[in-house]
Design a protein around this motif. Structure first.
Motif, PDB file in Angstrom:
ATOM      1  N   ALA A  38       0.840  -1.200   0.000  1.00  0.00           N
ATOM      2  CA  ALA A  38       0.000   0.000   0.000  1.00  0.00           C
ATOM      3  C   ALA A  38       0.872   1.246   0.000  1.00  0.00           C
ATOM      4  N   ALA A  39       0.518   2.194  -0.854  1.00  0.00           N
ATOM      5  CA  ALA A  39       1.208   3.482  -0.861  1.00  0.00           C
ATOM      6  C   ALA A  39       0.840   4.249   0.394  1.00  0.00           C
ATOM      7  N   PRO A  40       1.757   5.079   0.911  1.00  0.00           N
ATOM      8  CA  PRO A  40       1.420   5.860   2.106  1.00  0.00           C
ATOM      9  C   PRO A  40       0.249   6.795   1.828  1.00  0.00           C
ATOM     10  N   ARG A  41      -0.640   6.912   2.800  1.00  0.00           N
ATOM     11  CA  ARG A  41      -1.816   7.751   2.630  1.00  0.00           C
ATOM     12  C   ARG A  41      -1.383   9.209   2.494  1.00  0.00           C
ATOM     13  N   LEU A  42      -1.985   9.906   1.546  1.00  0.00           N
ATOM     14  CA  LEU A  42      -1.616  11.300   1.327  1.00  0.00           C
ATOM     15  C   LEU A  42      -1.992  12.143   2.536  1.00  0.00           C
ATOM     16  N   ARG A  43      -1.073  12.994   2.924  1.00  0.00           N
ATOM     17  CA  ARG A  43      -1.304  13.913   4.032  1.00  0.00           C
ATOM     18  C   ARG A  43      -1.595  15.320   3.527  1.00  0.00           C
ATOM     19  N   ARG A  44      -1.047  15.634   2.327  1.00  0.00           N
ATOM     20  CA  ARG A  44      -1.181  16.989   1.808  1.00  0.00           C
ATOM     21  C   ARG A  44      -1.377  16.961   0.292  1.00  0.00           C
ATOM     22  N   VAL A  45      -2.131  17.929  -0.208  1.00  0.00           N
ATOM     23  CA  VAL A  45      -2.207  18.207  -1.639  1.00  0.00           C
ATOM     24  C   VAL A  45      -1.901  19.687  -1.820  1.00  0.00           C
ATOM     25  N   LEU A  46      -0.887  19.954  -2.612  1.00  0.00           N
ATOM     26  CA  LEU A  46      -0.428  21.323  -2.856  1.00  0.00           C
ATOM     27  C   LEU A  46      -0.669  21.628  -4.333  1.00  0.00           C
ATOM     28  N   ALA A  47      -1.505  22.612  -4.619  1.00  0.00           N
ATOM     29  CA  ALA A  47      -1.859  22.957  -5.997  1.00  0.00           C
ATOM     30  C   ALA A  47      -1.427  24.379  -6.302  1.00  0.00           C
ATOM     31  N   LEU A  48      -0.695  24.548  -7.390  1.00  0.00           N
ATOM     32  CA  LEU A  48      -0.304  25.869  -7.890  1.00  0.00           C
ATOM     33  C   LEU A  48      -1.161  26.177  -9.109  1.00  0.00           C
ATOM     34  N   GLY A  49      -1.898  27.262  -9.062  1.00  0.00           N
ATOM     35  CA  GLY A  49      -2.682  27.711 -10.207  1.00  0.00           C
ATOM     36  C   GLY A  49      -1.921  28.786 -10.951  1.00  0.00           C
ATOM     37  N   ILE A  50      -1.333  28.437 -12.097  1.00  0.00           N
ATOM     38  CA  ILE A  50      -0.534  29.388 -12.878  1.00  0.00           C
ATOM     39  C   ILE A  50      -1.356  29.782 -14.099  1.00  0.00           C
ATOM     40  N   ASP A  51      -2.014  30.904 -13.995  1.00  0.00           N
ATOM     41  CA  ASP A  51      -2.934  31.354 -15.036  1.00  0.00           C
ATOM     42  C   ASP A  51      -2.171  31.613 -16.333  1.00  0.00           C
ATOM     43  N   GLY A  52      -2.676  31.044 -17.435  1.00  0.00           N
ATOM     44  CA  GLY A  52      -2.127  31.350 -18.753  1.00  0.00           C
ATOM     45  C   GLY A  52      -0.865  30.605 -19.126  1.00  0.00           C
ATOM     46  N   MET A  53      -0.472  29.604 -18.374  1.00  0.00           N
ATOM     47  CA  MET A  53       0.724  28.826 -18.735  1.00  0.00           C
ATOM     48  C   MET A  53       0.378  27.979 -19.957  1.00  0.00           C
ATOM     49  N   ASP A  54       1.077  28.222 -21.044  1.00  0.00           N
ATOM     50  CA  ASP A  54       0.725  27.636 -22.338  1.00  0.00           C
ATOM     51  C   ASP A  54       1.467  26.320 -22.554  1.00  0.00           C
ATOM     52  N   PRO A  55       0.790  25.259 -23.004  1.00  0.00           N
ATOM     53  CA  PRO A  55       1.468  23.969 -23.163  1.00  0.00           C
ATOM     54  C   PRO A  55       2.547  23.967 -24.242  1.00  0.00           C
ATOM     55  N   THR A  56       2.337  24.708 -25.328  1.00  0.00           N
ATOM     56  CA  THR A  56       3.345  24.725 -26.392  1.00  0.00           C
ATOM     57  C   THR A  56       4.610  25.428 -25.934  1.00  0.00           C
ATOM     58  N   LEU A  57       4.473  26.598 -25.324  1.00  0.00           N
ATOM     59  CA  LEU A  57       5.654  27.300 -24.815  1.00  0.00           C
ATOM     60  C   LEU A  57       6.312  26.507 -23.694  1.00  0.00           C
ATOM     61  N   THR A  58       5.509  25.891 -22.837  1.00  0.00           N
ATOM     62  CA  THR A  58       6.083  25.105 -21.745  1.00  0.00           C
ATOM     63  C   THR A  58       6.913  23.950 -22.293  1.00  0.00           C
ATOM     64  N   ALA A  59       6.375  23.241 -23.289  1.00  0.00           N
ATOM     65  CA  ALA A  59       7.124  22.132 -23.885  1.00  0.00           C
ATOM     66  C   ALA A  59       8.415  22.632 -24.534  1.00  0.00           C
ATOM     67  N   ARG A  60       8.342  23.792 -25.203  1.00  0.00           N
ATOM     68  CA  ARG A  60       9.543  24.343 -25.835  1.00  0.00           C
ATOM     69  C   ARG A  60      10.602  24.689 -24.787  1.00  0.00           C
ATOM     70  N   PHE A  61      10.173  25.355 -23.712  1.00  0.00           N
ATOM     71  CA  PHE A  61      11.140  25.761 -22.693  1.00  0.00           C
ATOM     72  C   PHE A  61      11.666  24.562 -21.912  1.00  0.00           C
ATOM     73  N   LEU A  62      10.859  23.514 -21.760  1.00  0.00           N
ATOM     74  CA  LEU A  62      11.364  22.276 -21.171  1.00  0.00           C
ATOM     75  C   LEU A  62      12.462  21.682 -22.046  1.00  0.00           C
ATOM     76  N   ALA A  63      12.222  21.641 -23.356  1.00  0.00           N
ATOM     77  CA  ALA A  63      13.210  21.073 -24.284  1.00  0.00           C
ATOM     78  C   ALA A  63      14.497  21.887 -24.290  1.00  0.00           C
ATOM     79  N   GLU A  64      14.380  23.197 -24.056  1.00  0.00           N
ATOM     80  CA  GLU A  64      15.562  24.070 -24.044  1.00  0.00           C
ATOM     81  C   GLU A  64      16.276  24.063 -22.703  1.00  0.00           C
TER      82      GLU A  64
END
Length: 666
Positions: A38-64
Motif C-alpha cells: 500500500a502506498a502511504p496515505r496522502l497527508r497533503r495536496v499542494l496545488a499551484l494555479g498558474i494562469d495562462g501557462m501555455d502547453p506549447t511554450l512550456t514544452a519548448r522551454f522544457l526542451a531548451e
C-alpha cells in the motif's frame, strides 16, 4: 498558526485500503510473497494555479532546459495538456476548477453578464446589491443597510467538500471567489475581486499636457490639472456616496507641491505627506473616503507614481484597492485572515487584476514602466505564497499566480512577428520577458517541490493556453450589416456604448462580452422581438451557419472555428441562463474591443488589433488547452479542468458529490 489536524476518515471510505494492508500482512505471516504494497496515505495536496501557462511554450522551454524544476516534476509523474472551459476565459475556467463542473452548473459564462431586462452589464462572478430600503430627503438619502456583494458562482466548492471530510484548507487568491464562499478554511479572494469602486480597477492620471482633457478611458480616468504658484490641486474620486440621492463619488482632495529646482514633488494628503522623485513609486498609502462628517469612511489603499514634474506634470495613481487590514468588502475567510497576511508581509494588491494593463494600453505607462509594476506584483504574489507555504502542514493548499497571464496579454506582440505592433526593436527590448517569467514560475514550482514528500501530491494547473491576437472581429457591426440588428439613427451609429444606439424593435441578435451571442428574445429581453421556440431555433441555426462562413477579407481565412449551441457544451441548472450561441474563434482572431463595449462601429468587420493587449486565449476551447503537471501518475489521458476537483477529493479519499460532473483523474 498551527493548522487543525485532519480528522480520521470514516471506516467505510478506507475499507478497501485497510483490507489490502491486512491481506498483505496476513500473506506475509503465512509465508506467501506480498502481493500488495500500500502506498502511504496522502497527508497533503499542494496545488499551484498558474494562469495562462501555455502547453506549447512550456514544452519548448522544457526542451531548451529553461524549466529544470518543471522537468523534475514531469519525471516524477506527468506533464499533460489540460482541456479548458467553454469559453476559455479565466473566470469561467477557474469556476470549472472550483466546482468540478461546467458553466451549466456554476453559472459563469463570460467575463461580463447582463440583466436582460435592462441590458446593463455587470461582472459575471459577483454583483453588488444596494440597500434594501432607503429614505430620500431632498438631495440626501438615508440607507438602512450597507450595499452587499453577492458571489454569483453556483455549485459545489472544492474546499467546502474537503472541509466536510475533515481536511483543513488554505486557498490563496482563488479566482471567481469574491466574496469568499462561507467557510472555516483560510481563503483569500483573487481574480474577480473589485477595487473600492466595484470595478476591475480604475486608475487616475493627473497631467498638465495641453493635448489632454479630463475624460474617462477604459479602466481609468484622465484628469487635466493646472500648476498655480508651484502647486497642483488634485482630487481622487472614491466610492459612491450612499447618503446623496444621486450617489456621486466621494472626493478626496490633495495637493502636489512641485520642487522648483528638481524633478521632485511633495504630496500633501489628509494626515500625511509623501516625497517622490520623478520615476519613483510610493509605498502603499492608506486613505479614507468620508461621505459625511462623523460617518465612518471607506478605507482604501493605493500607490502613487510621479512620472515627471516638467516640462509637463504627470502623476499616476493606482486603482483604489480594498485595504486588507480593514476591508470595506469581504475578501477573506475568516475575516481576520486578510489582516493577518497584511500584518505579516505588509499591504498588498487585493484587486483581482493588479497589473494595470489599461494604463499601458492608454499610454499612461510605457513598456518599461509597466514592467516595473508587473515585477512588483509578481514579488507580492511570491511573498504571499512563501508565507503561507511555510505555515502549510497538512490538508489542501492552493496558491494562484496571475503574472504570466496578464503579461502574456501585453507582451505577445514582442514574440509574434505577425502581430501589427511587432518590430525588431520591440523584440530586442521586450522579447525575453515572457521566457523569463516562465523561468520565474519554474522557481515557484521548485519551492513547492522542496516541501513535497512522499505523502504530498503536487499539482501545477493552468486554466488555458495563449495565442496571438492580431485581428479583431466587430461581431455587433457584422450583425447590423447583415440585418440582424438596427440603429435608431444610422447617422450616429457606433457613437454610444452598451447598446445605446440600438432600435430594439428591429434587432434580433446582439453580441455580448467576448464569446457570447444572445437573441433579443421575447419574454426574456425587455424589448424582445424574437418569438421563442421554433423561430428562435431557426434563427440560431441561421446565425451559426453564416458566422462559420465569415472570412477575413485581407487573407481569406475563416474567422470563426466553431459556433456552439449551449446544450452541446453545458449541462446543469444554470443552462437556461447560457448565451444562445458561444463563439469559438480561430487564431489569431477575437471579438473586437467595440464588441465588448456593446458598440456597432461602421466600416470593415475585421480589422487589425493595434492595442498593446496583443495576446489572448478567448479562442475556440479546442485550441487553448492549459497545462497539468503532477508528481503522481494519473489515469486520465485527456483530463479537463473540471476533473481537478474530483481528483483532489479522490486524493483525500473524500466523497465526490453528484453535482461534480468531472471525473477523477487520479
Amino acid at each position: 498558526m498551527k493548522a487543525p489536524k485532519t480528522q480520521a476518515p470514516a471506516a467505510g471510505r478506507c475499507g478497501r485500503r485497510a483490507f489490502l494492508k491486512a491481506a498483505g500482512a496476513a500473506a506475509a505471516a503465512a509465508g506467501f510473497p506480498a502481493l500488495v504494497r500500500a502506498a502511504p496515505r496522502l497527508r497533503r495536496v499542494l496545488a499551484l494555479g498558474i494562469d495562462g501557462m501555455d502547453p506549447t511554450l512550456t514544452a519548448r522551454f522544457l526542451a531548451e532546459g529553461r524549466l529544470p524544476q518543471a522537468a523534475r516534476l514531469r519525471e516524477q509523474g506527468v506533464f499533460l495538456p489540460l482541456r479548458t472551459s467553454h469559453p476559455p476565459q479565466s473566470p469561467v475556467a477557474w469556476a470549472d476548477f472550483i466546482s468540478g463542473a461546467n458553466a451549466g452548473t456554476h453559472g459563469i459564462f463570460d467575463f461580463m453578464a447582463r440583466d436582460p431586462a435592462t441590458l446593463q452589464p455587470y461582472l459575471s462572478t459577483a454583483r453588488r446589491l444596494g440597500p434594501a430600503r432607503a429614505v430620500t430627503l431632498g438631495r440626501h438619502r438615508i440607507p438602512f443597510s450597507a450595499p452587499r456583494p453577492t458571489n454569483l458562482r453556483q455549485g459545489a466548492t472544492l474546499w467546502n467538500e474537503l472541509e466536510a471530510h475533515g481536511v483543513p484548507c488554505r486557498v490563496l487568491r482563488m479566482p471567481s471567489n469574491f466574496p469568499p464562499t462561507p467557510s472555516t478554511a483560510r481563503t483569500l479572494s483573487g481574480l474577480g475581486t473589485p477595487d473600492v469602486h466595484g470595478s476591475y480597477g480604475v486608475f487616475t492620471f493627473f497631467t498638465t499636457r495641453p493635448d489632454e482633457a479630463t475624460r474617462d478611458v477604459p479602466g481609468g480616468r484622465i484628469e487635466r490639472v493646472r500648476v498655480r504658484d508651484g502647486v497642483v490641486r488634485c482630487r481622487l474620486l472614491g466610492p459612491s456616496n450612499p447618503f446623496r440621492a444621486e450617489e456621486p463619488p466621494v472626493e478626496l482632495p490633495f495637493e502636489v507641491w512641485l520642487d522648483p529646482f528638481s524633478q521632485a514633488a511633495r504630496l500633501r494628503l489628509p494626515g500625511q505627506e509623501l516625497l517622490l522623485r520623478a520615476g519613483e513609486w510610493s509605498d502603499w498609502v492608506r486613505l479614507r473616503f468620508e461621505p459625511l462628517p462623523l460617518v465612518a469612511g471607506v478605507p482604501a489603499i493605493c500607490r502613487f507614481r510621479l512620472r515627471r514634474v516638467r516640462p509637463e506634470f504627470e502623476l499616476y495613481v493606482s486603482p483604489l484597492n480594498i485595504d486588507p487590514r480593514e476591508p470595506a468588502l469581504p475578501i477573506s475567510t475568516p475575516p481576520r485572515y486578510a489582516r493577518e497576511l497584511a500584518d505579516a508581509i505588509g499591504p498588498f494588491y487585493t484587486q483581482g487584476l493588479p497589473q494595470d494593463t489599461r494604463a499601458l494600453s492608454e499610454g499612461v505607462f510605457d513598456d518599461d514602466e509597466y514592467r516595473e509594476l508587473a515585477l512588483f506584483c509578481l514579488e507580492e504574489e511570491r511573498r504571499l505564497f512563501r508565507r503561507e507555504l511555510a505555515a502549510f502542514r497538512e490538508g489542501f493548499f492552493f496558491s494562484y499566480f496571475g503574472s504570466l497571464d496578464l503579461n502574456s496579454h501585453m507582451f505577445w506582440r514582442a514574440i509574434d512577428p505577425g502581430h501589427p505592433l511587432y518590430s525588431p526593436e520591440l523584440a530586442r527590448r521586450q522579447g525575453g520577458f515572457l521566457p523569463w517569467l516562465y523561468e520565474q514560475m519554474d522557481g515557484v514550482i521548485g519551492e513547492a517541490l522542496q516541501t513535497a514528500d512522499e505523502r504530498t501530491a503536487l499539482l501545477v494547473v493552468s486554466d488555458h493556453g495563449f495565442g496571438s491576437f492580431r485581428r479583431q472581429f466587430h461581431l455587433n457591426s457584422w450583425l447590423m450589416d447583415q440585418g440582424y440588428a438596427a440603429a435608431r439613427d444610422p447617422r450616429t451609429r457606433g457613437e454610444t456604448a452598451y447598446y445605446g444606439d440600438l432600435d430594439w424593435d428591429a434587432t434580433r441578435a446582439y453580441g455580448f462580452g467576448i464569446n457570447s451571442l444572445y437573441l433579443n428574445l421575447r419574454g426574456r429581453e425587455a424589448q424582445g422581438c424574437v418569438a421563442p421556440g421554433a423561430p428562435a431555433r431557426a434563427l440560431t441555426e441561421e446565425l451559426a451557419e453564416r458566422l462559420l462562413a465569415v472570412r477575413d477579407p485581407a487573407t481569406g481565412d475563416p474567422v470563426i472555428r466553431r459556433v456552439y449551441r449551449p446544450e452541446e457544451i453545458y449541462a446543469g441548472p444554470c443552462l437556461p441562463r447560457a448565451p444562445d450561441l458561444v463563439i469559438g474563434y480561430h487564431a489569431p482572431y477575437r471579438a473586437s474591443w467595440d464588441t465588448v463595449l456593446g458598440k456597432f462601429p461602421r466600416g470593415p468587420a475585421v480589422v487589425d488589433n493595434r492595442d498593446k493587449w496583443s495576446g489572448d486565449h478567448t479562442l475556440d476551447a479546442a485550441l487553448m488547452s492549459g497545462v497539468l503537471f503532477c508528481n503522481r501518475r494519473l489515469s486520465a489521458e485527456h483530463p479537463a479542468l473540471s476533473d481537478m476537483a474530483p481528483t483532489i477529493l479522490r486524493f483525500f479519499e473524500a466523497p465526490i458529490p453528484e453535482a461534480m460532473t468531472g471525473r477523477a483523474a487520479g
